[in-house]
Motif scaffolding. Structure first.
Motif, short mmCIF file in Angstrom:
data_model
loop_
_atom_site.label_atom_id
_atom_site.label_comp_id
_atom_site.label_asym_id
_atom_site.label_seq_id
_atom_site.Cartn_x
_atom_site.Cartn_y
_atom_site.Cartn_z
N TYR A 175 1.32 -1.02 0.00
CA TYR A 175 0.14 -0.16 0.69
C TYR A 175 1.42 1.08 0.15
O TYR A 175 0.10 2.76 0.01
N GLU A 208 0.08 3.93 -1.41
CA GLU A 208 -1.11 5.35 -1.62
C GLU A 208 -1.00 5.97 0.06
O GLU A 208 -2.12 6.13 0.89
N LEU A 209 0.11 5.50 0.85
CA LEU A 209 0.14 6.23 1.50
C LEU A 209 0.69 8.11 1.61
O LEU A 209 1.33 8.10 1.04
N CYS A 210 0.63 8.81 3.20
CA CYS A 210 1.01 9.81 3.03
C CYS A 210 2.13 10.22 2.86
O CYS A 210 3.04 9.04 2.77
N ASP A 213 -3.22 9.20 7.72
CA ASP A 213 -4.03 7.93 6.82
C ASP A 213 -4.13 6.42 7.86
O ASP A 213 -4.57 6.03 7.69
N ASP A 253 -7.36 6.38 8.93
CA ASP A 253 -8.25 5.93 8.52
C ASP A 253 -8.19 4.64 7.21
O ASP A 253 -8.53 4.31 6.51
N HIS A 254 -7.04 4.79 6.66
CA HIS A 254 -6.57 3.71 5.64
C HIS A 254 -6.72 2.73 6.27
O HIS A 254 -6.66 2.37 7.17
#
Length: 427
Positions: A185, A188-190, A210, A212-213
Motif C-alpha cells: 500500500y 497510497e500512503l502520505c 492515514d 483511516d486507511h
C-alpha cells in the motif's frame, strides 16, 4: 507590538494558578523521592537528532534550530528527556551512590507547529525521569506519580492507556511484519509514511493523515510479536498498576511520537465534556538505550512529560476551582511627612518578620487608599498619621470586623504576627 504567534503572556491572575499546581506537583515529587533538575533552554542540535530520532516530526518539522556566531548548530529544547539524559551522562550521575537517579523538571519547550488551544509554540512541561532501573515497578511508579498529580488536583474524567513496544528483538520482529504489511500500500500512503516505512515503520501507526486507511485496521500488533521476556515485563507492569488500584486500557496502536521508546508506553487522557478533540494530557514510556545514543553507559530509563497548559484546560473543563489566596495581610496608610518616614522602617520590619504588606505609592487621599486596601482584600489596615506619630502608635483596623486598636510602634510586629497566626492577644 504583540507576543509572537504561538506564545502567550501568563498574567498575574493566571500565574497564581500555575504556582498552585506547580507547588502541588513539587510536593508529590518530594513524597516519591524525586529531585529537581534544571537544564539549559537550548542544546547542541545533535542532542535531539540522536536522542529524539531523525524520523520524528519533532526533528523533521518542529525544531527551532539556529547557528550561533561560532557556526555551531543549536536548538531550543523541544522536549525534556533528551536534555536530562545528556546532563545525566555529562555529569556521570550513573556513578552516584544512590541509584536509580529520580529527577523532575518544570521547563518551557519550543515546537514550530500550528498553534491551537492547548498546543502552543512555546509550551510548558512538567516531567519526570528515572534512570538506572529496569524494574517494571519503576514503570508503575512513574505512571502512579502522573496519575496522582491529576487526581490530587481534583480531576476525575481520566483514562490511562498503556502498551508494550517490546525489547529490541520484539521490535525488530514487529518492524519486519509492518514493512511486509504496508509495502503493498506504499503508494497510497502520505509522503511522511512512505519515508517512515523505511526509517521507522512503527511511526506509520501514529500517522494522523492515514489513520483511516483500510490497511491500518488489520496492521500487525506489537502484542503479537512480544517475546517471552517482553510479555512477562508487560504483565508485571499491569499487575503493579492493578495492585495500586489504577484502572487502565491496553491499546496496541499506542506507539508515542518519539523514536527512543521501548517496553512500556502510556498516555493519560481527559474524557471531560468540552475538553476538545486533542484529549492527551500526558505521555511517556521506557527508553532503554537512550543514554548509549548520547554517549553514556547502558542505563535503563523511564519518564513522562505533562503539559501544564493542558492540565489547566482539564481543570477548567471539570469546573475545578484552583484555590488562590490573593488576600493581602496588611496595607499601610501614611498621612504626613513624619508618618511617611516612619512607615518605611515599619514596612521593612514587618516584611523581614514574614508579614505581607503593601502601601500606596501614588500620594492618594486617605479615602482612595482605603479603596486600594479593599481591592487588595487586606486583612488589616495600618494607619499612621500625626496623632499616631505624636503617641508613637499605629492604628490597626481589622477589615472583616471593623475593630480598631492602637498598638505601640515597637510592638506592631509581634502584635500582627499574633493576629495573623490566629491569636487574640492585645497590645
Amino acid at each position: 507590538m504583540k507576543a509572537p504567534r504561538g506564545t502567550v503572556d501568563i498574567l498575574p491572575e493566571e500565574a497564581v494558578k500555575w504556582q498552585y499546581v506547580e507547588t502541588k506537583m513539587k510536593d508529590i515529587c518530594n513524597r516519591y523521592h524525586f529531585d529537581e533538575i534544571r537544564t539549559p533552554l537550548f542544546e547542541h542540535t545533535e542532542v535531539f537528532q540522536r536522542g529524539v530520532g531523525d524520523s520524528t516530526d519533532i526533528v523533521q518539522k518542529e525544531m527551532y534550530t539556529f547557528e550561533d556566531r561560532g557556526g555551531r548548530s543549536l536548538t531550543l529544547r523541544p522536549e525534556g528527556t533528551a536534555s536530562v539524559v545528556r546532563s545525566f551522562v555529562q555529569h556521570k550521575m550513573h556513578g552516584n551512590a544512590s541509584q536509580p537517579v529520580k529527577l523532575y523538571y518544570f521547563a518551557p519547550m519550543f515546537r514550530y507547529e500550528r498553534p491551537q488551544k492547548g498546543r502552543m509554540r512555546q509550551l510548558n512541561q512538567f516531567g519526570v525521569e528515572v534512570l538506572g532501573s529496569s524494574d517494571p515497578a519503576a514503570d508503575a511508579e512513574v505512571i502512579d506519580l502522573a496519575m496522582s498529580c491529576y487526581k490530587e488536583l481534583g480531576l476525575k474524567s481520566l483514562k490511562l492507556v498503556i502498551n508494550s513496544l517490546g525489547d529490541s528483538e520484539s521490535r525488530e520482529s514487529h518492524r519486519q511484519a509492518l514493512v511486509d504489511h504496508f509495502t503493498p500500500y506504499k503508494d497510497e500512503l502520505c509522503g511522511d509514511c512512505q519515508t517512515r516505512l523505511e526509517q521507522n515503520p512503527l511511526r506509520v501507526l501514529d500517522c494522523k493523515t492515514d489513520k483511516d486507511h483500510p490497511a491500518m485496521e488489520n496492521a500487525p500488533s506489537i502484542l503479537d510479536h512480544l517475546n517471552a521476556y517482553s510479555e512477562g515485563y508487560f504483565e508485571k507492569v499491569k499487575s503493579y498498576l492493578t495492585l495500586m488500584g489504577i484502572d487502565f486500557e491496553v491499546d496496541a496502536n499506542l506507539v508515542r511520537g518519539l523514536d527512543y521508546y521501548n517496553h512500556t508506553a502510556f498516555e493519560i487522557m481527559s474524557e471531560a465534556d468540552g475538553f476538545g478533540a486533542i484529549t492527551t494530557l500526558a505521555g511517556g514510556g521506557r527508553y532503554n538505550g537512550l543514554t548509549e545514543e548520547l554517549g553514556g553507559p547502558a542505563t535503563p530509563g523511564i519518564g513522562f512529560g505533562m503539559g501544564i497548559e493542558r492540565l489547566l484546560m482539564a481543570l477548567e473543563a471539570e469546573n475545578i476551582d484552583i484555590p488562590a489566596d490573593n488576600d493581602l495581610d496588611c496595607f499601610l496608610i501614611a498621612v504626613g511627612d513624619e508618618a511617611d518616614k516612619a512607615s518605611v522602617k515599619l514596612i521593612h520590619d514587618l516584611r523581614r518578620n514574614g508579614i505581607q504588606i503593601d502601601r500606596d505609592y501614588q500620594e492618594r487621599k486617605m479615602k482612595a487608599q482605603f479603596k486600594a486596601a479593599d481591592r487588595y482584600r487586606a486583612k488589616y489596615v495600618l494607619i499612621l498619621g500625626e496623632n499616631e506619630m505624636d503617641k508613637q502608635l499605629v492604628n490597626v483596623k481589622e477589615m472583616e470586623t471593623g475593630n480598631q486598636e492602637e498598638v505601640p510602634l515597637e510592638q506592631a510586629v509581634a502584635y500582627l504576627q499574633d493576629k495573623l497566626s490566629g491569636g487574640n492577644s492585645n497590645a
